[in-house]
Design a protein around this motif. Structure first.
Motif, PDB file in Angstrom:
ATOM      1  N   GLY A  15       0.765  -1.240   0.000  1.00 21.18           N
ATOM      2  CA  GLY A  15       0.000   0.000   0.000  1.00 21.18           C
ATOM      3  C   GLY A  15       0.792   1.284   0.000  1.00 21.18           C
ATOM      4  N   ASP A  16       2.077   1.244  -0.326  1.00 18.68           N
ATOM      5  CA  ASP A  16       2.851   2.481  -0.387  1.00 18.68           C
ATOM      6  C   ASP A  16       2.415   3.300  -1.597  1.00 18.68           C
ATOM      7  OD1 ASP A  16       4.705   4.529  -0.314  1.00 18.68           O
ATOM      8  OD2 ASP A  16       6.458   3.219  -0.524  1.00 18.68           O
ATOM      9  N   ARG A  17       1.947   4.493  -1.365  1.00 20.71           N
ATOM     10  CA  ARG A  17       1.509   5.391  -2.453  1.00 20.71           C
ATOM     11  C   ARG A  17       2.658   6.266  -2.951  1.00 20.71           C
ATOM     12  NH1 ARG A  17      -3.820   7.585   0.666  1.00 20.71           N
ATOM     13  NH2 ARG A  17      -5.066   5.688   0.488  1.00 20.71           N
ATOM     14  N   GLY A  18       3.846   6.009  -2.486  1.00 22.69           N
ATOM     15  CA  GLY A  18       5.000   6.780  -2.914  1.00 22.69           C
ATOM     16  C   GLY A  18       5.648   7.567  -1.797  1.00 22.69           C
ATOM     17  N   THR A  21       4.648   5.880   5.049  1.00 25.49           N
ATOM     18  CA  THR A  21       3.692   6.156   6.128  1.00 25.49           C
ATOM     19  C   THR A  21       3.932   7.539   6.726  1.00 25.49           C
ATOM     20  OG1 THR A  21       5.130   5.044   7.717  1.00 25.49           O
ATOM     21  CG2 THR A  21       3.395   3.709   6.701  1.00 25.49           C
ATOM     22  N   ASP A  26      -2.084   8.702   4.427  1.00 29.63           N
ATOM     23  CA  ASP A  26      -1.184   8.755   3.286  1.00 29.63           C
ATOM     24  C   ASP A  26      -0.786   7.403   2.710  1.00 29.63           C
ATOM     25  OD1 ASP A  26      -1.235  11.488   3.570  1.00 29.63           O
ATOM     26  OD2 ASP A  26       0.612  11.557   4.760  1.00 29.63           O
ATOM     27  N   TYR A  27      -1.347   6.332   3.197  1.00 30.10           N
ATOM     28  CA  TYR A  27      -0.982   5.004   2.685  1.00 30.10           C
ATOM     29  C   TYR A  27      -2.210   4.109   2.635  1.00 30.10           C
ATOM     30  CZ  TYR A  27      -1.005   3.661   7.637  1.00 30.10           C
ATOM     31  OH  TYR A  27      -1.363   3.427   8.946  1.00 30.10           O
ATOM     32  N   ASP A  28      -2.165   3.134   1.742  1.00 24.74           N
ATOM     33  CA  ASP A  28      -3.221   2.124   1.660  1.00 24.74           C
ATOM     34  C   ASP A  28      -2.914   1.004   2.648  1.00 24.74           C
ATOM     35  OD1 ASP A  28      -4.631   3.369  -0.389  1.00 24.74           O
ATOM     36  OD2 ASP A  28      -3.609   2.244  -1.975  1.00 24.74           O
ATOM     37  N   SER A  30      -3.338  -2.093   1.938  1.00 31.48           N
ATOM     38  CA  SER A  30      -3.295  -3.272   1.069  1.00 31.48           C
ATOM     39  C   SER A  30      -2.168  -4.223   1.469  1.00 31.48           C
ATOM     40  CB  SER A  30      -3.098  -2.852  -0.389  1.00 31.48           C
ATOM     41  OG  SER A  30      -4.149  -2.018  -0.793  1.00 31.48           O
ATOM     42  N   SER A  44      -6.614  -6.339   3.535  1.00 30.55           N
ATOM     43  CA  SER A  44      -6.626  -4.920   3.863  1.00 30.55           C
ATOM     44  C   SER A  44      -7.123  -4.792   5.297  1.00 30.55           C
ATOM     45  CB  SER A  44      -7.551  -4.167   2.897  1.00 30.55           C
ATOM     46  OG  SER A  44      -7.500  -2.770   3.129  1.00 30.55           O
ATOM     47  N   ASP A  52      -9.969  -1.461   2.466  1.00 31.20           N
ATOM     48  CA  ASP A  52     -10.637  -1.718   1.194  1.00 31.20           C
ATOM     49  C   ASP A  52     -11.714  -2.783   1.417  1.00 31.20           C
ATOM     50  OD1 ASP A  52     -11.367  -2.607  -1.378  1.00 31.20           O
ATOM     51  OD2 ASP A  52      -9.312  -2.498  -2.146  1.00 31.20           O
TER      52      ASP A  52
END
Length: 157
Positions: A15-18, A21, A26-28, A30, A44, A52
């Protein structure tokens, strides 16, 4: 069958969105759960915890483990008791209570199996087999909350 059994699993956060944390939003949540030779399970957090809804969460998996363990233990108990099971489904429900400090725990799980047996003469033994299954279920024996049973036994047409 005595002995020790070991189970291995790899849980990978995907779940890293870039930005990692950097913040709670700021993170999923997943996760991919993998066991060698088996298809991965996509997990999740539960929806209230920013998860999710289309993926399994840990609470779902605990409830599923209890229901499946009872089902498999029950079928084994029925074979030993001479009960012919021709159908089984369980509408299980678990209740978790949050503690207000960021944690919580399951308070109880109620399994509601509906079992179909081949003959009316098998009903009493089919009902008793639930007690045996509960004693045999590895997962129910591993949790620190009650796992109750509200079973229904019916006879095949």
């Amino acid at each position: 069958m005595l002995g020790e059994h070991t189970y291995a699993l790899r849980a990978t956060w995907t779940g890293d969105r870039g930005g990692g944390t950097t913040g709670y939003r700021d993170y999923d949540r997943s996760v991919s759960l993998e066991i060698e030779g088996k298809p991965p399970v996509l997990g999740s957090a539960d929806v209230p915890f920013r998860g999710d809804a289309e993926r399994w969460n840990p609470e779902d998996m605990l409830l599923a483990a209890l229901a499946q363990c009872h089902l498999l233990s029950y079928l084994h108990a029925c074979v030993g008791a001479g009960v012919v099971v021709t159908g089984y489904h369980d509408d299980a429900i678990g209740t978790m209570t949050l503690d207000g400090r960021g944690g919580g725990a399951f308070r109880e799980v109620v399994l509601r199996p509906v079992v179909t047996v081949a003959h009316a003469s098998m009903v009493a033994a089919a009902e008793a087999a639930h007690r045996q299954a509960n004693e045999w279920c590895f997962i129910a024996n591993s949790v620190n909350f009650p796992v109750r049973h509200e079973a229904t036994v019916q006879v095949a047409d």
